[in-house]
Motif scaffolding. Structure first.
Motif, PDB file in Angstrom:
ATOM      1  N   LEU A  74       1.630  11.849  -6.038  1.00 53.98           N
ATOM      2  CA  LEU A  74       0.922  10.637  -5.631  1.00 53.98           C
ATOM      3  C   LEU A  74       1.076  10.546  -4.123  1.00 53.98           C
ATOM      4  O   LEU A  74       2.155  10.241  -3.611  1.00 53.98           O
TER       5      LEU A  74
ATOM      6  N   GLU B  19      -4.625  10.206  -3.032  1.00 58.40           N
ATOM      7  CA  GLU B  19      -4.730  11.332  -3.962  1.00 58.40           C
ATOM      8  C   GLU B  19      -3.708  11.295  -5.092  1.00 58.40           C
ATOM      9  O   GLU B  19      -2.546  10.958  -4.882  1.00 58.40           O
ATOM     10  N   VAL B  20      -4.148  11.677  -6.267  1.00 59.37           N
ATOM     11  CA  VAL B  20      -3.268  12.045  -7.366  1.00 59.37           C
ATOM     12  C   VAL B  20      -3.517  13.525  -7.628  1.00 59.37           C
ATOM     13  O   VAL B  20      -4.629  13.923  -7.989  1.00 59.37           O
TER      14      VAL B  20
ATOM     15  N   PHE C 123      -2.964   3.226  -8.449  1.00 58.13           N
ATOM     16  CA  PHE C 123      -2.535   4.619  -8.291  1.00 58.13           C
ATOM     17  C   PHE C 123      -1.397   4.984  -9.233  1.00 58.13           C
ATOM     18  O   PHE C 123      -1.311   6.136  -9.682  1.00 58.13           O
ATOM     19  N   SER C 124      -0.534   4.044  -9.564  1.00 59.66           N
ATOM     20  CA  SER C 124       0.506   4.336 -10.555  1.00 59.66           C
ATOM     21  C   SER C 124      -0.112   4.590 -11.923  1.00 59.66           C
ATOM     22  O   SER C 124       0.314   5.507 -12.648  1.00 59.66           O
TER      23      SER C 124
ATOM     24  N   ALA D 147      -1.537   8.035 -11.863  1.00 56.49           N
ATOM     25  CA  ALA D 147      -0.484   9.051 -11.883  1.00 56.49           C
ATOM     26  C   ALA D 147       0.140   9.167 -13.267  1.00 56.49           C
ATOM     27  O   ALA D 147       0.411  10.272 -13.754  1.00 56.49           O
TER      28      ALA D 147
ATOM     29  N   ILE E 258       6.996  12.824 -11.011  1.00 55.83           N
ATOM     30  CA  ILE E 258       5.970  12.363 -10.075  1.00 55.83           C
ATOM     31  C   ILE E 258       6.575  12.328  -8.678  1.00 55.83           C
ATOM     32  O   ILE E 258       7.631  11.729  -8.453  1.00 55.83           O
TER      33      ILE E 258
ATOM     34  N   LEU F 101       6.263  11.228  -4.707  1.00 57.74           N
ATOM     35  CA  LEU F 101       5.636  10.224  -3.839  1.00 57.74           C
ATOM     36  C   LEU F 101       5.757  10.663  -2.388  1.00 57.74           C
ATOM     37  O   LEU F 101       6.861  10.953  -1.914  1.00 57.74           O
TER      38      LEU F 101
ATOM     39  N   VAL G 268       5.610   0.672  -6.517  1.00 58.14           N
ATOM     40  CA  VAL G 268       5.239   1.906  -7.206  1.00 58.14           C
ATOM     41  C   VAL G 268       6.415   2.470  -7.999  1.00 58.14           C
ATOM     42  O   VAL G 268       6.264   2.885  -9.155  1.00 58.14           O
TER      43      VAL G 268
END
Length: 465
Positions: free
Chosen positions: A220, A237-238, A396-397, A400, A412, A414, A428
């Motif tokens: 992420l 972006e993911v 975004f979370s 993801a 994940i 960050l 997040v």
């Protein structure tokens, strides 16, 4: 502390005295409060390190000089660190942290690579014998003097580490001075150049710092900009992949970046295109009546110097401009976003603005429509700022998490400059609490960590060839 020290912000940086001179100054000052200090440099240039250089460059705004007869061999900034949800976070890797090495994750070869980072917050990374040496903060390569320091650091670090690279890693962007220098160095050495997409490098840096050595992870990455392989500007972006490769699985719905670099320094430009995209052109006309809005719209329509941008950094600037923060021009990089975070940090728990998805795209139009209703209802600016932060964190979370489930991974990463925002980072990390989160730590989440990620990607690709 006077408001002028950090206008519009809720955070101050403090340092303890680390030289005898600092101790003497504090003893002479007594208990009247802290001393306010800044680096001895013109804005955008490296610090001056010589007595004659100081007289020449700083005399116009300095009342006095305390000179020394001991020469300074290398410019070295003060380090900057913050406290995050997972511990200390290095924002500027400098004095106290360098020179020092980071371990290369298991499974990557102990070969020798030099990576040259990006254009902003430049740093260099060398690998050898299973270790990576990430340099100190060198500055933005738009300035000629910073370029000189960059070249000097390249020579110094290679000699210190006794390193002879087998490959050189660079960013995809052909106009970055770091990329151009890396290509020239590779040609002179007769070694291959390995191009690494900007956000893949960010993802790899976050994974590598945590020693990840799995098969698949999600990245992420939220920042200002980075060139995508499709020629557009990425920044929200993911990604799904590993050190060797990653694919773009979800991203912020693009909007025109009208004026290119000017859109980075003038937040109103970002606000107009996003409001127009949401069908709120009338609101843009009212908010930015003193700006050439019609001219900007014509440029956006023609696409001339208006590349599509998925940058979350520019989205922060757009919302800040809607609230009247640094509307016309930012006086320093990230001012609009930092002032927006300062507002959000003062709000009570406020929830999040809504968002929509369209395939791989995260669409902020519902957020802007809800924001417009709050503006019309005279909602407190702190609440609006907090709801926007909630929107970014949730949108975004959620993306993801969905990609992690689809890929069968619990990891994940960050990274990206937006995660210097501790309000956003905390939100997040809380959203992703059930997974292994490789968050910012000893490697800067901004472009200061880019070279470390590039080096890891290069090593992974060398291993698979």
């Amino acid at each position: 502390v006077p408001e002028i020290v950090a206008p519009g912000l809720q955070t101050l940086g403090f340092m303890l005295p680390y030289t005898p001179l600092h101790r003497l100054l504090l003893e002479a000052w007594g208990s009247d409060g802290p001393l306010v200090m800044t680096s001895g440099n013109l804005s955008g240039e490296p610090q001056v390190i010589g007595n004659d250089e100081a007289r020449d460059k700083l005399a116009a705004f300095t009342d006095g000089f305390l000179m020394h007869d001991r020469d300074i061999a290398r410019r070295l900034d003060d380090g900057v660190e913050a406290f995050g949800p997972q511990g200390p976070i290095v924002l500027r890797r400098a004095r106290g942290r360098v020179p020092g090495t980071l371990p290369i994750p298991d499974g990557l070869p102990g070969r020798q690579v030099t990576a040259f980072g990006g254009q902003l917050k430049s740093a260099i990374c060398l690998t050898k014998n299973g270790q990576a040496m990430l340099s100190h903060h060198l500055g933005d390569l738009d300035d000629a003097l910073t370029v000189e320091e960059f070249l000097k650091a390249d020579r110094d670090m290679a000699a210190l580490f006794e390193q002879h690279p087998e490959a050189v890693a660079v960013d995809l962007h052909p106009d970055f001075r770091a990329t151009q220098h890396g290509r020239a160095r590779a040609a002179a050495l007769g070694v291959p150049v390995i191009e690494v997409q900007h956000h893949h490098a960010h993802m790899a840096a976050a994974l590598g710092e945590h020693g990840w050595s799995g098969r698949t992870a999600v990245g992420l990455v939220l920042d200002g900009l980075g060139l995508g392989p499709d020629g557009t500007v990425w920044g929200g972006e993911v990604l799904v992949g590993d050190y060797a490769d990653a694919r773009r699985a979800a991203f912020l719905k693009p909007a025109p970046l009208v004026g290119g670099d000017r859109a980075q320094s003038e937040p109103w430009r970002n606000a107009v295109v996003r409001l127009d995209q949401a069908g709120l052109g009338d609101l843009a006309d009212r908010l930015f009546v003193s700006q050439p809005v019609d001219l900007l719209r014509r440029a956006a329509k023609t696409g001339v110097i208006a590349p599509p941008s998925a940058s979350v950094g520019r989205l922060f600037a757009a919302v800040a401009a809607c609230l009247g923060l640094a509307v016309e021009r930012q006086s320093y990089e990230g001012e609009a976003a930092m002032r927006l975070e300062a507002l959000a940090s003062q709000a009570p728990k406020s929830g999040a603005y809504p968002y929509a998805t369209d395939g791989e795209e995260i669409d902020p139009q519902p957020m802007f429509k809800a924001l417009a209703r709050d503006l019309a209802g005279d909602r407190d600016a702190t609440v609006i700022a907090a709801r926007f932060h909630g929107f970014v964190a949730e949108a975004f979370s959620d993306a993801a998490l969905a990609q992690a489930e689809a890929a069968g991974t619990d990891t994940i990463a960050l990274s990206g400059g937006c995660f210097q925002n501790m309000t956003l980072l905390n939100l997040v990390v809380a959203q992703l609490s059930e997974l292994r989160v490789c968050g910012p730590g000893m490697v800067p989440p901004n472009d200061g960590g880019l070279a470390f990620g590039q080096a890891l990607v290069a090593l992974a690709r060398m291993e698979t060839r």
